[in-house]
Design a protein around this motif. Structure first.
Motif, PDB file in Angstrom:
ATOM      1  N   LEU A 171       0.827  -1.205   0.000  1.00  0.00           N
ATOM      2  CA  LEU A 171       0.000   0.000   0.000  1.00  0.00           C
ATOM      3  C   LEU A 171       0.862   1.255   0.000  1.00  0.00           C
ATOM      4  O   LEU A 171       0.563   2.232  -0.685  1.00  0.00           O
ATOM      5  CB  LEU A 171      -0.920   0.015   1.230  1.00  0.00           C
ATOM      6  CG  LEU A 171      -2.216  -0.774   1.127  1.00  0.00           C
ATOM      7  CD1 LEU A 171      -2.851  -0.935   2.498  1.00  0.00           C
ATOM      8  CD2 LEU A 171      -3.193  -0.066   0.188  1.00  0.00           C
ATOM      9  N   THR A 172       1.928   1.207   0.787  1.00  0.00           N
ATOM     10  CA  THR A 172       2.809   2.368   0.860  1.00  0.00           C
ATOM     11  C   THR A 172       3.494   2.597  -0.478  1.00  0.00           C
ATOM     12  O   THR A 172       3.570   3.729  -0.970  1.00  0.00           O
ATOM     13  CB  THR A 172       3.846   2.164   1.978  1.00  0.00           C
ATOM     14  OG1 THR A 172       3.151   2.076   3.224  1.00  0.00           O
ATOM     15  CG2 THR A 172       4.833   3.321   2.032  1.00  0.00           C
ATOM     16  N   PHE A 179       0.603   3.687  -3.036  1.00  0.00           N
ATOM     17  CA  PHE A 179      -0.135   4.934  -2.804  1.00  0.00           C
ATOM     18  C   PHE A 179       0.585   5.906  -1.876  1.00  0.00           C
ATOM     19  O   PHE A 179       0.485   7.117  -2.067  1.00  0.00           O
ATOM     20  CB  PHE A 179      -1.511   4.639  -2.195  1.00  0.00           C
ATOM     21  CG  PHE A 179      -2.326   3.690  -2.995  1.00  0.00           C
ATOM     22  CD1 PHE A 179      -2.830   4.081  -4.229  1.00  0.00           C
ATOM     23  CD2 PHE A 179      -2.592   2.407  -2.542  1.00  0.00           C
ATOM     24  CE1 PHE A 179      -3.595   3.198  -4.984  1.00  0.00           C
ATOM     25  CE2 PHE A 179      -3.347   1.530  -3.287  1.00  0.00           C
ATOM     26  CZ  PHE A 179      -3.847   1.920  -4.515  1.00  0.00           C
ATOM     27  N   GLY A 180       1.246   5.389  -0.856  1.00  0.00           N
ATOM     28  CA  GLY A 180       1.822   6.273   0.152  1.00  0.00           C
ATOM     29  C   GLY A 180       0.757   7.225   0.668  1.00  0.00           C
ATOM     30  O   GLY A 180      -0.376   6.837   0.900  1.00  0.00           O
ATOM     31  N   ARG A 181       1.135   8.488   0.805  1.00  0.00           N
ATOM     32  CA  ARG A 181       0.181   9.515   1.212  1.00  0.00           C
ATOM     33  C   ARG A 181      -0.118  10.454   0.030  1.00  0.00           C
ATOM     34  O   ARG A 181      -0.549  11.590   0.216  1.00  0.00           O
ATOM     35  CB  ARG A 181       0.729  10.323   2.390  1.00  0.00           C
ATOM     36  CG  ARG A 181       0.848   9.530   3.694  1.00  0.00           C
ATOM     37  CD  ARG A 181       1.398  10.367   4.843  1.00  0.00           C
ATOM     38  NE  ARG A 181       0.713  11.632   4.989  1.00  0.00           N
ATOM     39  CZ  ARG A 181      -0.441  11.804   5.635  1.00  0.00           C
ATOM     40  NH1 ARG A 181      -1.049  10.785   6.195  1.00  0.00           N
ATOM     41  NH2 ARG A 181      -0.987  12.998   5.709  1.00  0.00           N
ATOM     42  N   LYS A 203      -4.460  19.198   0.170  1.00  0.00           N
ATOM     43  CA  LYS A 203      -5.614  18.647   0.863  1.00  0.00           C
ATOM     44  C   LYS A 203      -6.797  19.602   0.734  1.00  0.00           C
ATOM     45  O   LYS A 203      -6.624  20.825   0.740  1.00  0.00           O
ATOM     46  CB  LYS A 203      -5.266  18.443   2.337  1.00  0.00           C
ATOM     47  CG  LYS A 203      -4.242  17.337   2.533  1.00  0.00           C
ATOM     48  CD  LYS A 203      -3.909  17.103   3.989  1.00  0.00           C
ATOM     49  CE  LYS A 203      -2.947  18.123   4.524  1.00  0.00           C
ATOM     50  NZ  LYS A 203      -1.893  17.552   5.390  1.00  0.00           N
ATOM     51  N   ASP A 239      -9.393  12.577  -0.860  1.00  0.00           N
ATOM     52  CA  ASP A 239      -8.163  13.355  -1.063  1.00  0.00           C
ATOM     53  C   ASP A 239      -6.983  12.460  -1.424  1.00  0.00           C
ATOM     54  O   ASP A 239      -6.174  12.803  -2.274  1.00  0.00           O
ATOM     55  CB  ASP A 239      -7.805  14.098   0.225  1.00  0.00           C
ATOM     56  CG  ASP A 239      -8.361  15.510   0.250  1.00  0.00           C
ATOM     57  OD1 ASP A 239      -9.111  15.855  -0.675  1.00  0.00           O
ATOM     58  OD2 ASP A 239      -8.045  16.251   1.189  1.00  0.00           O
ATOM     59  N   PHE A 240      -6.913  11.326  -0.748  1.00  0.00           N
ATOM     60  CA  PHE A 240      -5.756  10.451  -0.912  1.00  0.00           C
ATOM     61  C   PHE A 240      -6.044   9.396  -1.981  1.00  0.00           C
ATOM     62  O   PHE A 240      -7.169   8.896  -2.099  1.00  0.00           O
ATOM     63  CB  PHE A 240      -5.408   9.764   0.408  1.00  0.00           C
ATOM     64  CG  PHE A 240      -4.946  10.719   1.478  1.00  0.00           C
ATOM     65  CD1 PHE A 240      -3.669  11.265   1.439  1.00  0.00           C
ATOM     66  CD2 PHE A 240      -5.787  11.070   2.524  1.00  0.00           C
ATOM     67  CE1 PHE A 240      -3.239  12.150   2.427  1.00  0.00           C
ATOM     68  CE2 PHE A 240      -5.362  11.952   3.520  1.00  0.00           C
ATOM     69  CZ  PHE A 240      -4.093  12.492   3.463  1.00  0.00           C
ATOM     70  N   VAL A 300      -5.264   6.365  -1.994  1.00  0.00           N
ATOM     71  CA  VAL A 300      -5.704   5.092  -1.435  1.00  0.00           C
ATOM     72  C   VAL A 300      -7.203   5.102  -1.144  1.00  0.00           C
ATOM     73  O   VAL A 300      -7.882   4.073  -1.271  1.00  0.00           O
ATOM     74  CB  VAL A 300      -4.879   4.715  -0.173  1.00  0.00           C
ATOM     75  CG1 VAL A 300      -5.136   5.673   0.975  1.00  0.00           C
ATOM     76  CG2 VAL A 300      -5.160   3.283   0.250  1.00  0.00           C
ATOM     77  N   GLU A 301      -7.729   6.269  -0.802  1.00  0.00           N
ATOM     78  CA  GLU A 301      -9.182   6.369  -0.583  1.00  0.00           C
ATOM     79  C   GLU A 301      -9.935   6.170  -1.897  1.00  0.00           C
ATOM     80  O   GLU A 301     -10.927   5.445  -1.962  1.00  0.00           O
ATOM     81  CB  GLU A 301      -9.530   7.746  -0.020  1.00  0.00           C
ATOM     82  CG  GLU A 301      -8.991   8.025   1.365  1.00  0.00           C
ATOM     83  CD  GLU A 301      -9.285   9.460   1.795  1.00  0.00           C
ATOM     84  OE1 GLU A 301      -9.950   9.632   2.817  1.00  0.00           O
ATOM     85  OE2 GLU A 301      -8.855  10.409   1.092  1.00  0.00           O
TER      86      GLU A 301
END
Lengths: 377, 377
Positions: B242-243, B246-248, B256, B263-264, B266-267
């Motif tokens: 995941l990191t 996608f990381g942050r 943001k 926003d992210f 991963v979301e």
């Protein structure tokens, strides 16, 4: 959430001006509900600020006004306990965005209607800004220490980085300097569960109270909030801890029922945890606080460098992680320790062995008690 | 789920008698939808049964009839590929309880109405019982091999333990001999998300079709099913994966938004995964299949001993785990290997390094290809 009618055991501070926020917006009006234990000395230098976690509150060492359960850190805070209230003035404020007395989405905006989703999105630094306003109001220029586990640790780190002269000692337990993709993923799952519940009504559920079976009032997306809590709860426990506590044992039955009841103890436990949570927490608060945590990235706030965040800090630090915590694993604490080493700050860092996963910071881990007591001397 | 009108690319077998189940009940009527690749030789001894995972299907190496995407193991199955269809007759049947042609809760019971929650609760062994009925119908007395990842591995293990002379080689990837408390917890979370959705209607949602924005039909607890899928999806990926993926990183924006949009990255990814799943899967099937997996405990079925389960097996085994798989970690495969060692069965066991977590068995891991190819020689 069934509305909590009053917080009689908490004191409250109403700020006399709006609170500026990282988003560029302001929060207004602002109420901060807090609880204190012990006595502030004449020099006002014996205060310890305890910062609570996502679903925590200011009732650190006194019964929760709604559930009647002991304070969430009753084992840690009190006379003669590791955070010794016979020596220290221990202070804990409900974070803004929450639902235990400090301003949150369930509270009334200036127009007399609940904020609901009009409540501004906040950050961990915004929460700390509110805590600093409380310290100012109480005349506490410099804390003896600030301490917190999980999201409480994020606040402690944020306070140390952004208000460098306000705390002498910083104790961060089972926490992180930034939310990982997996952390964000679990929170997003919870938010989607809440927002998918038709009872959420885009956050405007406060006026649609219904009377539940047991005579209490229920409102809003209880089912979604329970699912969100179940998801979070799994992340708070270790695989090992779940296996020791439940394994594949059945719940009050001798054989599988070949149905969809809670055959396994772990199912029954999770269902209970989910339901119980809806009695004490507001779903919109859950949205806002998880968002604040997801936004947390202390390095990003300081030019992309965790070392910058702590540059010239006068504080001493203690970092504690737990070997079974997969939510905020030891590697996250190590990253913080490295940054503190790089700026020459005094730092103790220890990984404790405990079977309880992330929740270890709340549970019976004698080695943690010793760490806390020793560090706060 | 939008109903799949036909499974034109699958063959079907309608059993001529009810299928007995572990619960003591029977399933009737019984349809088994399957797909085959390659040619069954005259000796009928070159068949390899591929068992699919929770949300998989029989379309191993040919396009999914609904999504048009390549088969889920297209990279593994085909002429010259590790499971070489120029040599082997490769067979895959949709598990009972699913929704891709084999009998499941969305199908009609004898009274002409969908089974819905009248569908009997099934087990992994029941799924295997249906596969054996298919082998019988095709005149395949003994498989060259049976192979599966995740729930497919459970079926392979169950087949090896309960039908000892039906497979010469047993290849189990990223699987387990029993569901742990944490495994059960994640599944229960998904089930609660589905059952909390008012669209679930106690499972009787099949007649309440509504037309969705894009003109397709949607029915049932889509929102709950999407949340369930999001939860499961997190468990399929590693924290590291995941990191890396996608990381942050933010999604199509520079900063943001201080809101509740995705926003992210991963979301956004999780929301997409959840929604896309509802187009191809039936919520009740998700309930039944996760229940079967939670009930799986191969030792329990055999007097509490995994060694008993494999006693006097004539098969040879290969077990593969992945170092980043936290759903079914290497320790679970090791437990199986120990039991096989104890009964003197030939067993190869390897932990492969791959960054993709549990999903590694579906993805590009060349070392897995080599293991599969070599073992099936």
């Amino acid at each position: 959430m069934a509305r909590v009618p009053q917080h009689s055991s908490s004191e409250v501070l109403d700020l006399d001006q709006p609170l500026p926020l990282d988003s560029g917006r302001v929060l207004w009006p602002v109420r901060i509900a807090y609880q204190s234990y012990g006595t502030l000395n004449a020099a006002r230098n014996n205060a310890i600020l305890v910062c609570h976690a996502l679903t925590g509150d200011q009732h650190v060492a006194s019964p929760h006004p709604r559930t009647g359960k002991p304070g969430w850190w009753d084992r840690m805070v009190g006379p003669g306990k590791p955070i010794d209230t016979s020596r220290f003035f221990v202070l804990c404020a409900n974070v803004i965005g929450s639902c235990m007395g400090s301003s949150g989405p369930a509270d009334l905006a200036e127009d007399g209607q609940p904020f609901a989703m009009r409540f501004p999105v906040i950050t961990i630094r915004d929460m700390v800004r509110a805590q600093i306003a409380l310290l100012d109001a109480l005349g506490i220029e410099r804390l003896h220490g600030v301490i917190g586990g999980s999201m409480g640790g994020m606040q402690a780190l944020s306070l140390a980085a952004n208000y460098k002269n306000r705390a002498g000692a910083v104790l961060v337990i089972a926490s992180t300097s930034r939310h990982s993709a997996q952390n964000i993923a679990f929170h997003e799952l919870g938010r989607q569960a809440i927002m998918a519940d038709p009872g959420w009504q885009a956050g405007d559920y406060y006026s649609s109270a219904v009377t539940s079976e047991n005579g209490g009032t229920r409102k809003g997306p209880d089912a979604g909030l329970a699912v969100a809590r179940m998801a979070a709860h799994i992340t708070y426990l270790s695989e090992q801890g779940l296996t020791e506590k439940f394994g594949r044992r059945l719940q009050d039955r001798d054989a599988k029922t070949f149905g969809f009841d809670a055959d396994f103890q772990v199912e029954s436990y999770l269902r209970y945890q989910g339901l119980a949570f809806t009695d004490r927490f507001d779903a919109n608060s859950y949205l806002y606080i998880t968002r604040a945590m997801d936004y947390f990235d202390l390095a990003e706030e300081h030019g992309g460098s965790l070392t910058h965040a702590f540059a010239s800090t006068p504080a001493r630090f203690c970092l504690v992680s737990f070997d079974t915590d997969w939510l905020y694993p030891t590697s996250e604490s190590r990253r913080i320790a490295h940054a503190l080493n790089a700026v020459g700050a005094p730092v103790s860092f220890v990984e404790l062995s405990a079977p309880f996963g992330h929740d270890s910071f709340l549970l019976d881990v004698p080695a943690l008690d010793r760490m806390v007591r020793g560090f706060l001397q």
